[in-house]
Design an enzyme around this catalytic site. Structure first.
Site, short mmCIF file in Angstrom:
data_model
loop_
_atom_site.label_atom_id
_atom_site.label_comp_id
_atom_site.label_asym_id
_atom_site.label_seq_id
_atom_site.Cartn_x
_atom_site.Cartn_y
_atom_site.Cartn_z
N ASN A 145 5.35 10.15 -13.09
CA ASN A 145 4.18 9.76 -13.86
C ASN A 145 2.89 9.66 -13.02
O ASN A 145 1.96 10.45 -13.22
CB ASN A 145 4.52 8.43 -14.55
CG ASN A 145 3.48 7.91 -15.47
OD1 ASN A 145 2.30 8.06 -15.22
ND2 ASN A 145 3.89 7.27 -16.55
N ASP A 200 2.39 10.22 -9.87
CA ASP A 200 2.22 11.40 -9.01
C ASP A 200 1.45 12.49 -9.77
O ASP A 200 0.52 13.09 -9.25
CB ASP A 200 3.59 11.99 -8.62
CG ASP A 200 4.34 11.13 -7.63
OD1 ASP A 200 4.85 10.08 -8.03
OD2 ASP A 200 4.44 11.51 -6.44
N GLY A 228 5.54 1.44 -8.27
CA GLY A 228 5.35 2.60 -7.41
C GLY A 228 5.56 2.23 -5.95
O GLY A 228 5.69 3.10 -5.10
N ASP A 276 8.12 0.76 -4.23
CA ASP A 276 9.51 0.42 -4.52
C ASP A 276 10.10 -0.74 -3.72
O ASP A 276 10.70 -1.65 -4.27
CB ASP A 276 10.41 1.64 -4.28
CG ASP A 276 10.01 2.85 -5.11
OD1 ASP A 276 8.96 2.81 -5.77
OD2 ASP A 276 10.76 3.84 -5.10
N TYR A 304 9.12 3.27 4.33
CA TYR A 304 8.64 3.48 2.96
C TYR A 304 7.43 2.58 2.64
O TYR A 304 6.37 2.79 3.18
CB TYR A 304 9.84 3.25 2.03
CG TYR A 304 9.88 4.06 0.74
CD1 TYR A 304 9.40 5.34 0.64
CD2 TYR A 304 10.46 3.50 -0.40
CE1 TYR A 304 9.48 6.05 -0.56
CE2 TYR A 304 10.56 4.20 -1.59
CZ TYR A 304 10.06 5.48 -1.66
OH TYR A 304 10.16 6.16 -2.85
N GLU A 322 4.86 12.50 3.12
CA GLU A 322 4.88 11.51 2.03
C GLU A 322 4.16 10.23 2.47
O GLU A 322 3.37 9.67 1.73
CB GLU A 322 6.35 11.20 1.66
CG GLU A 322 6.50 10.30 0.45
CD GLU A 322 7.96 10.06 0.08
OE1 GLU A 322 8.87 10.53 0.81
OE2 GLU A 322 8.20 9.41 -0.95
C1 DGY Z 1 12.67 7.09 -5.90
O1 DGY Z 1 13.64 7.63 -6.42
O2 DGY Z 1 12.56 6.86 -4.70
C2 DGY Z 1 11.53 6.77 -6.73
O3 DGY Z 1 10.50 6.14 -6.03
C3 DGY Z 1 11.89 6.02 -7.96
O4 DGY Z 1 10.88 6.36 -8.82
#
Ligand code: DGY
Length: 419
Positions: free
Chosen positions: A34, A36, A158, A160, A343, A387
């Protein structure tokens, strides 16, 4: 050099284009995500505004009847990702996940159409669709009408595995879930991804919501994880305001009125998340009513909404105080939980940089905004289109050839050129 970066960024956006939607990166994320997608449209607009609009149209073609825009659309089967459509089992014609993500669509659509007014008529149906999503947030994620909406799964933020969620996430059990095989750690270094315990809890929540048949009006009260994220709320406020401005310019006065009313609710309640001691906003655990003492970039991204100018100035100073070589670390270095490579627990993310820089610039913090933009482009020049990045060394982490990173580079280059 700039031309080289620009063509490399466009090359990535084209290589990840699946026709109507763009995957965040090959392998690790093989579907449409979404936020992204909406941020990707901002990059696409620099070379193909029509295609940029399709990115948002495709997302909203899969909106749920209740108004929710899901966080993943599983357009094609790909067993390289977990949890796939069979785990979510949402019963949608094209499979989707059953949770949402930060609502950047209103903001992105306005920015796209500001530069491509000829697309306004085609985009008109999106105004009502995005408004329905904004309404859905307030109706289902703020049932008591506090003005601020909660996330019920960390993926909805978003961000996570942010340190912000560590304490409230303890309330989510790890027992009783079906056995599963993670796929993310086959594509990226496990040391740079969420832990197994976090994954167990992510999956426990999905199974809980699935057991309630994805009735989105029931999930908030049924979730043991209910947290108010300053970044998601700021994004929602900003999108409501931008959509209102766009709607007004297009003669859609009722849509403009609805969005302004929602934004006002959020703006009136947002100051409750401000921490004078930390010079930033904090998350709030709705189950305990307590602010969470965790200094993540989510509380800096609040500057994306029209916050008081003195708060914007403090946020600029807080970013300076991080004193990392590259800006903006996703968690304050030298505070508990910081991890430069894992992350959302420390690394730099260009989409967050973009939104913080945009908000600070609107609040008159031009120097701070320029520093973030310069730092972002330096990262790309040093380490490529990753990323995320280590804020101290600039090391590229996570997925490579990353779509929204490339999109943000096109935005930053345009801003740098304009300056
Ligand atoms: C993932 O799979 O890492 C995602 O961030 C979940 O949307």
């Amino acid at each position: 050099m700039t031309d080289g970066l620009r063509s490399a960024a466009i090359g990535i956006l084209k290589a990840n284009d699946r026709g109507g939607y763009t995957v965040p990166t090959k392998g690790l994320y093989p579907f449409q995500w979404n936020w992204d997608s909406c941020l990707t449209a901002l990059g696409q607009r620099h070379f193909d505004a029509d295609r940029a609009l399709s990115e948002i149209e495709t997302l909203f073609a899969h909106q749920w009847p209740c108004g929710m825009a899901p966080h993943i659309i599983f357009h094609e089967l790909d067993d390289g990702y977990f949890p796939g459509p069979e785990v979510w089992a949402c019963g949608r014609p094209t499979p989707t996940s059953g949770i949402t993500q930060p609502p950047v669509a209103g903001f992105a659509l306005k920015r796209l159409l500001d530069g491509a007014p000829a697309l306004r008529d085609r985009a008109r149906p999106l105004l009502a669709r995005i408004t329905a999503w904004h309404d859905w947030f307030h109706a289902t994620r703020d049932p008591q009408g506090s003005g601020l909406v909660a996330i019920i799964h960390p993926w909805e933020s978003g961000r996570d595995n942010s340190v912000d969620w560590d304490i409230p996430f303890q309330r989510v059990p790890t027992e009783g879930i079906a056995p599963y095989l993670r796929r993310d750690t086959q594509h990226a270094d496990p040391a740079h991804r969420p832990t197994k315990e976090q994954y167990d809890r992510y999956i426990w929540l999905i199974e809980r919501f699935r057991s309630l048949d994805w009735r989105t009006d029931k999930l908030h009260d049924a979730s043991p994880f209910r947290v108010i994220d300053p970044s998601l709320n700021a994004i929602l406020i900003r999108s409501c305001l931008d959509l209102a401005d766009l709607a007004e310019a297009m003669g859609e006065t009722e849509i403009a009125r609805q969005n302004r009313a929602l934004a006002q609710k959020g703006l009136a309640a947002l100051p409750a998340l401000w921490s004078e001691a930390h010079g930033q906003y904090l998350s709030l655990d709705r189950m305990t009513g307590q602010l969470i003492d965790s200094r993540s970039s989510g509380g800096l991204l609040a500057a994306f909404a029209p916050i008081p100018v003195e708060h914007a100035a403090r946020i600029a100073a807080t970013i300076d105080a991080h004193a990392t070589r590259f800006r903006v670390a996703s968690h304050a270095p030298d505070t508990p939980g910081f991890d430069a490579k894992r992350y959302w627990r420390g690394p730099v993310w260009l989409v967050v940089n973009y939104m913080i820089a945009d908000g600070l610039s609107r609040a008159g913090q031009t120097k701070a905004a320029t520093q973030i933009i310069r730092s972002s482009l330096e990262l790309i020049r040093d380490s490529g289109f990753a990323e995320y990045y280590d804020p101290a060394t600039g090391e590229a982490l996570g997925g490579t050839q990353f779509t929204w990173t490339a999109a943000m580079v096109l935005e930053f280059l345009a801003l740098e050129g304009a300056a």
